[in-house]
Design a protein around this motif. Structure first.
Motif, mmCIF file in Angstrom:
data_model
loop_
_atom_site.group_PDB
_atom_site.id
_atom_site.type_symbol
_atom_site.label_atom_id
_atom_site.label_comp_id
_atom_site.label_asym_id
_atom_site.label_seq_id
_atom_site.Cartn_x
_atom_site.Cartn_y
_atom_site.Cartn_z
ATOM 1 N N ALA A 57 0.842 -1.193 0.000
ATOM 2 C CA ALA A 57 0.000 0.000 0.000
ATOM 3 C C ALA A 57 0.879 1.245 0.000
ATOM 4 O O ALA A 57 1.903 1.313 0.690
ATOM 5 C CB ALA A 57 -0.911 -0.004 1.217
ATOM 6 N N HIS A 58 0.505 2.216 -0.830
ATOM 7 C CA HIS A 58 1.287 3.443 -0.918
ATOM 8 C C HIS A 58 0.382 4.607 -1.295
ATOM 9 O O HIS A 58 -0.682 4.423 -1.887
ATOM 10 C CB HIS A 58 2.418 3.297 -1.953
ATOM 11 N N GLU A 59 0.825 5.796 -0.939
ATOM 12 C CA GLU A 59 0.096 7.015 -1.278
ATOM 13 C C GLU A 59 0.723 7.654 -2.501
ATOM 14 O O GLU A 59 1.937 7.592 -2.700
ATOM 15 C CB GLU A 59 0.129 7.994 -0.105
ATOM 16 N N HIS A 60 -0.117 8.265 -3.324
ATOM 17 C CA HIS A 60 0.355 8.897 -4.548
ATOM 18 C C HIS A 60 0.672 10.360 -4.275
ATOM 19 O O HIS A 60 -0.196 11.224 -4.353
ATOM 20 C CB HIS A 60 -0.693 8.761 -5.649
ATOM 21 N N GLY A 61 1.951 10.609 -3.968
ATOM 22 C CA GLY A 61 2.352 11.963 -3.634
ATOM 23 C C GLY A 61 2.252 12.925 -4.807
ATOM 24 O O GLY A 61 2.070 14.128 -4.614
ATOM 25 N N GLY A 62 2.368 12.409 -6.016
ATOM 26 C CA GLY A 62 2.278 13.273 -7.192
ATOM 27 C C GLY A 62 1.266 12.796 -8.205
ATOM 28 O O GLY A 62 1.254 13.246 -9.352
ATOM 29 N N GLY A 63 0.407 11.856 -7.798
ATOM 30 C CA GLY A 63 -0.591 11.308 -8.711
ATOM 31 C C GLY A 63 -0.065 10.131 -9.507
ATOM 32 O O GLY A 63 1.148 9.926 -9.637
ATOM 33 N N GLU A 64 -1.001 9.330 -10.040
ATOM 34 C CA GLU A 64 -0.650 8.129 -10.798
ATOM 35 C C GLU A 64 -1.666 7.939 -11.922
ATOM 36 O O GLU A 64 -2.873 7.939 -11.694
ATOM 37 C CB GLU A 64 -0.662 6.916 -9.869
ATOM 38 N N GLU A 65 -1.171 7.740 -13.130
ATOM 39 C CA GLU A 65 -2.002 7.474 -14.309
ATOM 40 C C GLU A 65 -1.610 6.109 -14.859
ATOM 41 O O GLU A 65 -0.420 5.828 -15.030
ATOM 42 C CB GLU A 65 -1.760 8.557 -15.360
ATOM 43 N N ILE A 66 -2.594 5.253 -15.123
ATOM 44 C CA ILE A 66 -2.325 3.867 -15.526
ATOM 45 C C ILE A 66 -3.181 3.509 -16.735
ATOM 46 O O ILE A 66 -4.376 3.815 -16.781
ATOM 47 C CB ILE A 66 -2.634 2.880 -14.383
ATOM 48 N N LEU A 67 -2.564 2.824 -17.705
ATOM 49 C CA LEU A 67 -3.285 2.146 -18.771
ATOM 50 C C LEU A 67 -2.887 0.679 -18.705
ATOM 51 O O LEU A 67 -1.695 0.349 -18.816
ATOM 52 C CB LEU A 67 -2.937 2.731 -20.140
ATOM 53 N N VAL A 68 -3.853 -0.211 -18.497
ATOM 54 C CA VAL A 68 -3.568 -1.643 -18.381
ATOM 55 C C VAL A 68 -3.427 -2.226 -19.788
ATOM 56 O O VAL A 68 -4.354 -2.170 -20.594
ATOM 57 C CB VAL A 68 -4.672 -2.371 -17.598
ATOM 58 N N LEU A 69 -2.249 -2.789 -20.064
ATOM 59 C CA LEU A 69 -1.937 -3.295 -21.394
ATOM 60 C C LEU A 69 -2.230 -4.780 -21.541
ATOM 61 O O LEU A 69 -2.693 -5.223 -22.595
ATOM 62 C CB LEU A 69 -0.461 -3.036 -21.713
ATOM 63 N N LYS A 70 -1.941 -5.560 -20.497
ATOM 64 C CA LYS A 70 -2.127 -7.012 -20.543
ATOM 65 C C LYS A 70 -2.583 -7.502 -19.180
ATOM 66 O O LYS A 70 -2.272 -6.902 -18.155
ATOM 67 C CB LYS A 70 -0.812 -7.722 -20.917
ATOM 68 N N GLY A 71 -3.296 -8.636 -19.185
ATOM 69 C CA GLY A 71 -3.717 -9.239 -17.925
ATOM 70 C C GLY A 71 -4.763 -8.411 -17.220
ATOM 71 O O GLY A 71 -5.609 -7.763 -17.864
ATOM 72 N N ALA A 72 -4.710 -8.405 -15.901
ATOM 73 C CA ALA A 72 -5.659 -7.636 -15.102
ATOM 74 C C ALA A 72 -4.948 -7.095 -13.872
ATOM 75 O O ALA A 72 -4.296 -7.839 -13.135
ATOM 76 C CB ALA A 72 -6.850 -8.489 -14.682
ATOM 77 N N PHE A 73 -5.062 -5.806 -13.670
ATOM 78 C CA PHE A 73 -4.496 -5.098 -12.521
ATOM 79 C C PHE A 73 -5.617 -4.931 -11.507
ATOM 80 O O PHE A 73 -6.767 -4.729 -11.883
ATOM 81 C CB PHE A 73 -3.977 -3.753 -13.002
ATOM 82 N N ALA A 74 -5.301 -5.018 -10.229
ATOM 83 C CA ALA A 74 -6.349 -4.902 -9.211
ATOM 84 C C ALA A 74 -5.806 -4.188 -7.978
ATOM 85 O O ALA A 74 -4.596 -4.104 -7.751
ATOM 86 C CB ALA A 74 -6.882 -6.285 -8.828
ATOM 87 N N ASP A 75 -6.724 -3.672 -7.180
ATOM 88 C CA ASP A 75 -6.410 -3.146 -5.855
ATOM 89 C C ASP A 75 -7.664 -3.304 -5.009
ATOM 90 O O ASP A 75 -8.626 -3.986 -5.414
ATOM 91 C CB ASP A 75 -5.910 -1.699 -5.905
ATOM 92 N N GLU A 76 -7.665 -2.705 -3.826
ATOM 93 C CA GLU A 76 -8.811 -2.878 -2.939
ATOM 94 C C GLU A 76 -10.065 -2.184 -3.454
ATOM 95 O O GLU A 76 -11.162 -2.400 -2.914
ATOM 96 C CB GLU A 76 -8.473 -2.383 -1.528
ATOM 97 N N HIS A 77 -9.931 -1.391 -4.514
ATOM 98 C CA HIS A 77 -11.084 -0.668 -5.054
ATOM 99 C C HIS A 77 -11.727 -1.374 -6.245
ATOM 100 O O HIS A 77 -12.848 -1.041 -6.626
ATOM 101 C CB HIS A 77 -10.652 0.736 -5.477
ATOM 102 N N GLY A 78 -11.028 -2.361 -6.844
ATOM 103 C CA GLY A 78 -11.615 -3.035 -7.993
ATOM 104 C C GLY A 78 -10.602 -3.826 -8.784
ATOM 105 O O GLY A 78 -9.411 -3.890 -8.449
ATOM 106 N N ARG A 79 -11.085 -4.425 -9.861
ATOM 107 C CA ARG A 79 -10.247 -5.209 -10.771
ATOM 108 C C ARG A 79 -10.346 -4.568 -12.154
ATOM 109 O O ARG A 79 -11.443 -4.258 -12.630
ATOM 110 C CB ARG A 79 -10.731 -6.662 -10.821
ATOM 111 N N TYR A 80 -9.210 -4.398 -12.805
ATOM 112 C CA TYR A 80 -9.144 -3.617 -14.026
ATOM 113 C C TYR A 80 -8.454 -4.435 -15.114
ATOM 114 O O TYR A 80 -7.221 -4.527 -15.160
ATOM 115 C CB TYR A 80 -8.381 -2.317 -13.765
ATOM 116 N N PRO A 81 -9.217 -5.047 -16.009
ATOM 117 C CA PRO A 81 -8.622 -5.869 -17.070
ATOM 118 C C PRO A 81 -7.953 -5.010 -18.138
ATOM 119 O O PRO A 81 -8.085 -3.779 -18.145
ATOM 120 C CB PRO A 81 -9.818 -6.629 -17.633
ATOM 121 N N ALA A 82 -7.255 -5.685 -19.051
ATOM 122 C CA ALA A 82 -6.574 -4.988 -20.144
ATOM 123 C C ALA A 82 -7.527 -4.021 -20.839
ATOM 124 O O ALA A 82 -8.680 -4.351 -21.103
ATOM 125 C CB ALA A 82 -6.018 -6.001 -21.137
#
Length: 223
Positions: A57-82
């Motif tokens: 777990a970490h805080e975004h001190g300067g913000g974070e932008e993500i585009l999921v390219l392959k597989g599925a990324f997840a965190d405690e807020h949801g699951r995010y497929p490619a």
């Protein structure tokens, strides 16, 4: 660390130009595209998560932008497929994890304006394409704030676009297909950063191209 840190210069990274390197967390590797700083940095990277890996777990001190390219990324807020696009503004917090398929993401860190507080995740695979200014060009707007614009672009087979100025610079990541300009050819997995004042020229390949495109955000790096 300084990598492609002169924002007055054009930068290009093609697949194979740099090696994937381990992060401090087991199972997480990254290919750095540009970077100013050490482990906490203004950075643009490709990140691979091995199957069933996690990140603390970490805080975004300067913000974070993500585009999921392959597989599925997840965190405690949801699951995010490619195809998922996520924005986590300054001050948000999460604990990333992936399942048995692993994941690969394009991630940009510490690049948010403090006033950019929109926090969301959306799919780019469920529609939202708009016709562009000419046949063979489609646009999917993803985000805008101030002069910054983020979108996906679809360029049809052989599409040629007249040179256009980029007063605030731009970044492109080739998701599918290929395109070329007067300086080279850029296939899937290629990243380009074009400085403010550069002119963009496009000739799409025979199979067209699909592009992550971000513009208008680089002038502040030169101020």
């Amino acid at each position: 660390m300084h990598l492609n840190a002169d924002f007055s210069q054009r930068a290009v990274v093609r697949p194979g130009d740099h090696e994937w390197v381990p992060s401090p967390m087991p199972g997480v590797t990254r290919l750095m595209l540009d970077r100013i700083g050490d482990e906490v940095a203004r950075a643009t990277s490709l990140v691979r998560y091995a199957p069933n890996s996690t990140f603390p777990a970490h805080e975004h001190g300067g913000g974070e932008e993500i585009l999921v390219l392959k597989g599925a990324f997840a965190d405690e807020h949801g699951r995010y497929p490619a195809g998922s696009y996520l924005r986590n503004p300054i001050g948000t917090r999460h604990a990333p994890r992936v399942d048995e398929a692993g994941a690969e993401i394009l991630v940009k860190l510490h690049q948010f304006e403090p006033s950019d507080e929109r926090h969301f995740a959306r799919s780019t695979t469920t529609g939202g394409w708009l016709p562009g200014s000419r046949e063979g060009l489609s646009v999917m707007p993803l985000h805008r704030h101030g002069s910054e614009r983020v979108s996906l672009l679809s360029w049809g087979s052989g599409l040629e676009l007249e040179p256009r100025p980029l007063p605030g610079g731009a970044e492109l990541f080739v998701l599918e297909g290929a395109f070329e300009d007067d300086l080279g050819v850029y296939g899937a997995g290629s990243w380009l950063r074009l400085p403010p004042g550069h002119w963009l020229t496009v000739r799409a390949g025979a199979d067209g191209a699909r592009i992550y495109f971000k513009s208008g955000h680089l002038s502040r790096m030169l101020s």
